[in-house]
Design an enzyme around this catalytic site. Sequence first.
Site, PDB file in Angstrom:
ATOM      1  N   LYS A 114       0.832  -1.212   0.000  1.00 33.77           N
ATOM      2  CA  LYS A 114       0.000   0.000   0.000  1.00 33.77           C
ATOM      3  C   LYS A 114       0.868   1.265   0.000  1.00 33.77           C
ATOM      4  CE  LYS A 114      -4.057  -2.189   0.732  1.00 33.77           C
ATOM      5  NZ  LYS A 114      -3.642  -3.582   0.497  1.00 33.77           N
TER       6      LYS A 114
HETATM    7  C1  LIG Z   1      -4.088  -4.701  -0.170  1.00 37.48           C
HETATM    8  C2  LIG Z   1      -3.236  -5.923  -0.237  1.00 37.48           C
HETATM    9  C3  LIG Z   1      -3.414  -6.911  -1.240  1.00 37.48           C
HETATM   10  C4  LIG Z   1      -4.526  -6.851  -2.262  1.00 37.48           C
HETATM   11  O1  LIG Z   1      -4.367  -5.829  -3.204  1.00 37.48           O
HETATM   12  P1  LIG Z   1      -5.628  -5.291  -4.029  1.00 37.48           P
HETATM   13  O2  LIG Z   1      -5.139  -4.111  -4.761  1.00 37.48           O
HETATM   14  O3  LIG Z   1      -6.672  -4.955  -3.001  1.00 37.48           O
HETATM   15  O4  LIG Z   1      -6.074  -6.402  -4.923  1.00 37.48           O
HETATM   16  C5  LIG Z   1      -2.552  -8.000  -1.245  1.00 37.48           C
HETATM   17  N1  LIG Z   1      -1.589  -8.137  -0.314  1.00 37.48           N
HETATM   18  C6  LIG Z   1      -1.395  -7.219   0.658  1.00 37.48           C
HETATM   19  C7  LIG Z   1      -0.326  -7.443   1.670  1.00 37.48           C
HETATM   20  C8  LIG Z   1      -2.202  -6.078   0.728  1.00 37.48           C
HETATM   21  O5  LIG Z   1      -2.012  -5.183   1.716  1.00 37.48           O
END
Ligand SMILES: *Cc1c(COP(=O)(O)O)cnc(C)c1O
Length: 496
Positions: A114
């Site tokens: 993120k």
């Molecule tokens: C948010 C997240 C995901 C999923 O990503 P999306 O964009 O929601 O599909 C996968 N792994 C981690 C560690 C995340 O924080």
Amino acid sequence: MKEQYISTRGSQERLTASSAIIKGIASDGGLFVNAHLNRMNLPLKDWLTCTTYSDFAQKVLGLFLTDFTPSQIEHCVSQAYETGKFSGREPVRLRAVGDRYFLELYHGPTAAFKDMALTILPHLMTASLKNTGDDHRVLILTATSGDTGKAALEGFKDVPGIGIVVYYPKDGVSIVQERQMLTQEGDNTKVIGVVGNFDDTQTGVKKIFGDKQTAEQLSNKNIVLSSANSINIGRLLPQIVYYFYSYFELVRSEKIALGDEINFVVPTGNFGNILAGYYARKMGLPVHKFICASNTNCILTDFMNTGVYDTKRPFYKTSSPSMDILVSSNLERLLYDLCDEDASIVKNYMDRLNTDGFYRVDEALLDKVQALFYGGFADEAATEQAIRKTFNEKGYLMDPHTAVADAVYDAYVEKMSDKTPAVVLSTASPFKFSRSVYTALYGQSEETANPFEELKQLSEKTGVAVPKPLRDLETKPLRHNTVVEKQNMATVLKDF
Ligand SMILES: *Cc1c(COP(=O)(O)O)cnc(C)c1O
């Protein structure tokens, strides 16, 4: 024309990138998309002028943020990626491990992917406020099940003109995640525990957004509400960058030739990460397949196999909580593009989803999905096994989200015999989910009361260092302690 952002559901609204970033979601409930996406296909060799991550970021954002000046874009990019927030020379790292590559997206301030977007979103928002001539201040409200909240707090801390409030379910996040949030610094940040689960928390935040009285009170103080979740176009666009960057890393190191196709394997929840890859392909990146990996909540796997998106199913709590999602919001943007930008079709599906809890796409649309995407899932046992096998055989430590992707890729290769070089997107530090990783490798640890002891043990046993943002946690002072009942979530805003 600079008004390039339109809704997936067909309202006549047409906005600049800046307005779309501030607004977050379209008035008709749809998501903002760029109306010129089909014209952004560049010859591959045009990207050869880019070498650093920032070069790629500037080029990608320059194409989409058409009402930003080049120097605004350069400023945002350098603030996010060149001020020491990420631990390496470049914000991401590509590693060859056995027959595949791992694109590590977790070297930022909160040790999860993120950070790739949430380190730049606040700067994009500040510039957007300037571009739209808005003189009001922005209050970001976010409900989090763990990773997003901390990354947003860290991104928005001390950004002038913007405040951020994060609500989390008091007993619904991991101990490490809670400690990460409660130690948050910055005079413009507030973290609030809510008595209840994630659904209660999210519903409460949505209520605040829809509440006229709150809006009026804030507007009297010249404040507008906005959100930092992954439906904001300002979070999606920065994620396109690492698809290009990793492809050209492979070209530069002569693992592939310019023009060769590669596959991407993406651990998927809200469909934001993988959609950014799809946009990269639209822009000319040679991708053969996107392998969409889910955990036991395999709604996307079922959709890609059958064309039915059905939310009427049990919800499982897994060791990869950021993928415990039944409504993958960004899928709407994919459908919009694949049905040739016919918003009436998308609106129909989304109405069905709201009223019936499911929809079925037509045969032609399903064919298009399947031509480019492969959906697979890994259950808890397969995820644990992937962590163990990859560490024992290749010496590489994965978090449970990345392990889901790794396991699904194994099954894909077995089934399809596709030898196209593959990049697995690695989305979190294994230390962020140390209990699951430790258990997968060494069996149940004695319930250590102290989670920081657990981090140390995992590090000692595997010989892998704990990332700095997690290492410091134990000694950082707690700065937040507000806990509210769910019906009082709006009241705490008043004293902020
Ligand atoms: C948010 C997240 C995901 C999923 O990503 P999306 O964009 O929601 O599909 C996968 N792994 C981690 C560690 C995340 O924080």
